[in-house]
Design an enzyme around this catalytic site. Sequence first.
Site, PDB file in Angstrom:
ATOM      1  N   VAL A  85       1.194  -1.318  -0.120  1.00  0.00           N
ATOM      2  CA  VAL A  85       0.013   0.178   0.081  1.00  0.00           C
ATOM      3  C   VAL A  85       0.758   1.816  -0.089  1.00  0.00           C
ATOM      4  O   VAL A  85       2.091   1.481   0.977  1.00  0.00           O
ATOM      5  CB  VAL A  85      -0.882  -0.421   1.357  1.00  0.00           C
ATOM      6  CG1 VAL A  85      -1.668   0.985   1.710  1.00  0.00           C
ATOM      7  CG2 VAL A  85      -2.145  -1.068   1.513  1.00  0.00           C
ATOM      8  N   ASP A 134       0.575  -6.425   7.831  1.00  0.00           N
ATOM      9  CA  ASP A 134       2.045  -5.387   7.880  1.00  0.00           C
ATOM     10  C   ASP A 134       2.013  -4.218   6.640  1.00  0.00           C
ATOM     11  O   ASP A 134       1.146  -3.979   5.972  1.00  0.00           O
ATOM     12  CB  ASP A 134       3.044  -6.266   6.588  1.00  0.00           C
ATOM     13  CG  ASP A 134       4.550  -5.892   6.839  1.00  0.00           C
ATOM     14  OD1 ASP A 134       4.358  -4.757   6.182  1.00  0.00           O
ATOM     15  OD2 ASP A 134       5.103  -6.848   6.906  1.00  0.00           O
ATOM     16  N   HIS A 167       3.836  -2.744   5.231  1.00  0.00           N
ATOM     17  CA  HIS A 167       4.756  -2.164   3.938  1.00  0.00           C
ATOM     18  C   HIS A 167       3.714  -3.503   3.182  1.00  0.00           C
ATOM     19  O   HIS A 167       4.447  -3.396   1.961  1.00  0.00           O
ATOM     20  CB  HIS A 167       6.283  -2.705   4.101  1.00  0.00           C
ATOM     21  CG  HIS A 167       6.880  -1.632   4.783  1.00  0.00           C
ATOM     22  ND1 HIS A 167       6.649  -2.438   6.419  1.00  0.00           N
ATOM     23  CD2 HIS A 167       7.231  -0.599   4.827  1.00  0.00           C
ATOM     24  CE1 HIS A 167       7.566  -1.067   7.435  1.00  0.00           C
ATOM     25  NE2 HIS A 167       8.050  -0.420   6.037  1.00  0.00           N
ATOM     26  N   GLU A 168       3.098  -4.520   3.413  1.00  0.00           N
ATOM     27  CA  GLU A 168       2.279  -4.857   2.035  1.00  0.00           C
ATOM     28  C   GLU A 168       0.344  -4.043   2.718  1.00  0.00           C
ATOM     29  O   GLU A 168       0.829  -3.648   1.762  1.00  0.00           O
ATOM     30  CB  GLU A 168       2.349  -6.553   3.212  1.00  0.00           C
ATOM     31  CG  GLU A 168       3.612  -6.691   2.906  1.00  0.00           C
ATOM     32  CD  GLU A 168       4.354  -8.600   3.082  1.00  0.00           C
ATOM     33  OE1 GLU A 168       3.789  -9.157   2.218  1.00  0.00           O
ATOM     34  OE2 GLU A 168       4.808  -8.413   3.822  1.00  0.00           O
ATOM     35  N   MET A 169      -0.054  -5.116   2.425  1.00  0.00           N
ATOM     36  CA  MET A 169      -1.219  -4.808   2.954  1.00  0.00           C
ATOM     37  C   MET A 169      -2.253  -4.262   3.879  1.00  0.00           C
ATOM     38  O   MET A 169      -3.054  -2.995   3.073  1.00  0.00           O
ATOM     39  CB  MET A 169      -2.436  -6.437   2.461  1.00  0.00           C
ATOM     40  CG  MET A 169      -2.044  -6.958   1.475  1.00  0.00           C
ATOM     41  SD  MET A 169      -2.472  -8.869   1.286  1.00  0.00           S
ATOM     42  CE  MET A 169      -4.582  -8.508   0.722  1.00  0.00           C
TER      43      MET A 169
END
Length: 342
Positions: free
Chosen positions: A94, A134, A136-138
């Site tokens: 994201v 996370d 840094h992810e979803m």
Amino acid sequence: MRALLIVGVATLVLGVARAGETLRVGAWSLPLPVGLPAAAARWPAGDAPSPARIELGRALFFDPRLSRDATVACASCHDPAHGLADPRPRSLGVGAAASRRHAPAAVNRLFSAAQFWDGRAADLETQLRFPLLDPHEMAMPSTDAVAAAVRAVPGYAPLFAAAYGDARVDFDRIARALADYERTLVSGDSPFDRFAAGDATALSPAARRGLTAFRGRGHCATCHLGPNFTDERFHNTGIGMAAPAPDLGRWTVTQRDEDRGAFKTPTLRNVAQTAPYMHDGSLATLAEVIAHYDAGGLRNAWLSRELQPLMLSEQERRDLIAFLAALSGPIANASPPSQLPR
């Protein structure tokens, strides 16, 4: 965490099932391609899936609305067009946030125990929490937020009702459906599998020589063994250890000194499609990977004992690449739904 049913006992050799088999879990069954033995499969004990639950999982896998800003799906980093891996060295989450590691291929998770490069998740249901939450992810703030995002889509209600008997949406049901779908993403029936099953014409002469090098002077089968071409263990190959603050891999889970810089041996299934390579995506081609191992890895205090200089010839290197390319087969069930729920 649910207990795993190991459907049978797999022999850790460079061998495969000689014909297509069928995995049976309760009343449900999954046809397996040539090369994948049902005896090596892992499924949660006492929890037979259903076609409806798997189709629900498919929709969830491809749906970016499971992320905070509705831009990142599981399939964004596990792209069927790239062997269920990410063509970027490090996946972007994201807001284009860069993740710490390269996304490993999500193929043949049916045959894998510990998940992630560092093995911190014991099963797929547990693994799913990490990318969803996370930042840094979803980047979802909580599992309740994930369930709320799915619940807000009216079209999911009939899918949950078909999968579970009623339309209730909660994170446990989401995780079960996603994990069940991911376990159906299997790849076999490669040229090597057909060769091992008796088709002498399935491998090119170069790939046959590469198989000899893989088993012999290349020492590849020391760690890349069994039907999924992985020992499911963790090894320090030296990648990234020269960085000022190296990623210590398995050590972050176990805190054992011998695990510093160790990462899980990845499957080689469809490896020609999953570049770049290594946990940090730092090697762009299979030729670079082979050169790394030919040199004996990168020296550091925790380098795995298995790594020693190989002194391969240029011909052996080319032949190894030909053999690795022969490990690619079709990935079952990897197509997205015709449309996402609305």
